[in-house]
Design a protein around this motif. Sequence first.
Motif, short mmCIF file in Angstrom:
data_model
loop_
_atom_site.label_atom_id
_atom_site.label_comp_id
_atom_site.label_asym_id
_atom_site.label_seq_id
_atom_site.Cartn_x
_atom_site.Cartn_y
_atom_site.Cartn_z
N ILE A 543 0.84 -1.21 0.00
CA ILE A 543 0.00 0.00 0.00
C ILE A 543 0.87 1.26 0.00
O ILE A 543 0.63 2.20 -0.77
CB ILE A 543 -0.95 -0.01 1.22
CG1 ILE A 543 -1.98 -1.13 1.07
CG2 ILE A 543 -1.64 1.35 1.37
CD1 ILE A 543 -2.80 -1.37 2.33
N ASP A 544 1.90 1.26 0.84
CA ASP A 544 2.76 2.44 0.94
C ASP A 544 3.47 2.76 -0.37
O ASP A 544 3.52 3.92 -0.81
CB ASP A 544 3.80 2.23 2.05
CG ASP A 544 3.18 2.33 3.44
OD1 ASP A 544 2.04 2.81 3.54
OD2 ASP A 544 3.85 1.91 4.41
N CYS A 546 2.69 1.74 -3.43
CA CYS A 546 1.73 2.10 -4.48
C CYS A 546 1.28 3.55 -4.32
O CYS A 546 1.17 4.29 -5.30
CB CYS A 546 0.52 1.17 -4.45
SG CYS A 546 0.85 -0.50 -5.08
N ASN A 547 1.03 3.96 -3.09
CA ASN A 547 0.64 5.34 -2.84
C ASN A 547 1.79 6.30 -3.15
O ASN A 547 1.56 7.42 -3.61
CB ASN A 547 0.20 5.52 -1.38
CG ASN A 547 -1.17 4.91 -1.12
OD1 ASN A 547 -1.98 4.80 -2.04
ND2 ASN A 547 -1.43 4.52 0.12
N THR A 550 1.57 6.73 -6.97
CA THR A 550 0.41 7.51 -7.43
C THR A 550 0.47 8.96 -6.96
O THR A 550 -0.08 9.85 -7.61
CB THR A 550 -0.91 6.87 -6.94
OG1 THR A 550 -0.87 6.73 -5.51
CG2 THR A 550 -1.10 5.49 -7.57
N SER A 551 1.15 9.22 -5.84
CA SER A 551 1.28 10.60 -5.35
C SER A 551 2.29 11.40 -6.16
O SER A 551 2.07 12.59 -6.43
CB SER A 551 1.71 10.59 -3.88
OG SER A 551 0.73 9.98 -3.08
N ARG A 563 -2.37 1.41 -9.16
CA ARG A 563 -3.77 1.41 -8.70
C ARG A 563 -4.43 0.05 -8.93
O ARG A 563 -5.16 -0.45 -8.08
CB ARG A 563 -4.56 2.51 -9.43
CG ARG A 563 -4.09 3.92 -9.07
CD ARG A 563 -4.92 4.98 -9.77
NE ARG A 563 -4.43 6.33 -9.47
CZ ARG A 563 -3.72 7.07 -10.31
NH1 ARG A 563 -3.44 6.61 -11.52
NH2 ARG A 563 -3.30 8.26 -9.94
N GLU A 578 -12.29 -0.14 -0.14
CA GLU A 578 -10.98 0.43 -0.47
C GLU A 578 -10.68 0.25 -1.93
O GLU A 578 -10.13 1.11 -2.58
CB GLU A 578 -9.88 -0.23 0.40
CG GLU A 578 -9.95 0.13 1.88
CD GLU A 578 -9.61 1.58 2.15
OE1 GLU A 578 -9.03 2.23 1.27
OE2 GLU A 578 -9.97 2.08 3.22
#
Length: 578
Positions: A543-544, A546-547, A550-551, A563, A578
Amino acid sequence: MKLRWILALVVGLVLSGAFPAQASERHLEFVEGLRERDYLDFAMIYLEQLEKRGDVPSEVRTVIPFEKAITLLKGALALRTADAQMKQLDQAKAYLEEFLKANPNHAEAGRANTELAQVIVVKGKVEVQQSKAPGNAAQKADFQKRARAHFAEARKVYQTAHDRFKEAYDKFDKYIPKTDKRYEAREEVFRQMVQSQLQLAVMTYEDGQTYDRGTPENKKRLTEAAAAFDQIHARYRQLISGLYARMWEAKCFEEQDDIVKALGFYNELLEHSKDLPRNQRAPQLVRMQNMVLHFKLICLNHEKRKDHRVAIQEAEEWLKENRGQASSRVGLGIQWEMVRAQEALARQETTGESDKNKLLQQALEKSRFINRFPGEFKDGSTAMIQKLMVALNREPGDPKDFPTAFGVADNMMNDVRRRLTQIREARGSEQARLLIELQPVLKEAARILQIGLGVVGPKDEPKDVNRARFYLAYIYYYMRDQRTLKATHSLDAAIVAEFTAQKLLTKQPELALDAAFMAQAAYIQAYSDEAPEKREAEIKRVIDVCNFITSNWPTSDRANDARMDLGRVYTENRQPAE
């Protein structure tokens, strides 16, 4: 660095609209200025911004694909891997074809056809270079065959361009006064027509490079090319194209070991405008004479001459006058011949021990410099570094400095990529067999990279150090247990890749994105291999990262992949919201 920072600021102001729109010709001058200074990324950004602006004149908007293609072509020559080069050349080819399809009668159509042929030629040269790489011995014939196909395609484009130029030239009156504005237009068409004739002859020479040196096919094409170059020189010796023809004719003789004749032609060309300082000679002549000197040094180092001291002296003189071109293709070629001369001279029995060590040390330093750059001298300089280390009584088994280790690892990465391509194309037991055979190669590559990263010093190139970290993560990702083929270093790959991505976020964003994507893939691999009840830590890491992607790169294809992957992880863990 200050100049690059200032230029970046200027580009930012232009792109943001802080400066008013200039006349149409200023747009293209700015792009050309960026290209001349090798600010190719800035040139592409500027061209992309021009496409989006509404105040750009139509005549400029029309040639944007053409300008993009030229920028991509120049940039492709500096890329480290053949795959990256081919990808960028394909992009350049697509832009040129787009421009020609939309503007078949444009004033730049003739030049666009020529540039299209050049793109295809460079693709052929990449294939030839790959065919000569030690790690590609098994696929040598395939690389040569593809290269021949590229050169044949380029020949058709050059022939079309030649026919167009000839047709345009024939439409002019036979006599036009120099005061008539049509005179210079006719002369330019004439020069382009001759240049296309030269390129057609060069294609015969390049076709000869797709056969092993000394084979009947190689000799036949070199003989045909030499005859074509001789005709062009006889007709157009007053033009720069005629002088280039003489140079290529000499090259054909050199490659057939007629060193005396080749040196005679090379010396003749170097005499042109000799009385003038280099900075007062025509730029086209200087560029040609630089190539001629490189080719001459090859002759001086030939077994039939062995004029190694002369080769070293002439190379040193050139480098003193052209320090800014040390990393250009011709600059690297001249330095490579200098290295070969130094190493050969050091081996001579008449060379004293002190001079021998001095020559070997100079050759080693120069080889390490050459090895930093991609291209035809990469493999040779890597082998030379190892050879010189032995001659200097240094431990040959393992590199003792980062540049040597990185050079060795860079070559090993080419072999790894080639093997991975074979694995992806294989099926069943064949795929498993190839994957098992890959493991010792990966293990050795990881060891060399670890050695190199362990001895990094303040003088080592940061970009190479960062790429070495990325290579290590890449290697870790594909390491497997040889019995079960289960991934063994997923977390190692992820941690190294994530560290690299975080470190390079502002300085090398493209490599940072590649590293982040590698970290994502590695964390997902670790997550998939872990037992379901023990996946909590891996889920958080997926999750970290991937974020993070995307950020920082929200509109990139990699962000969309992140995503999708994140969605699959949430779905598997029954978190549909989610």
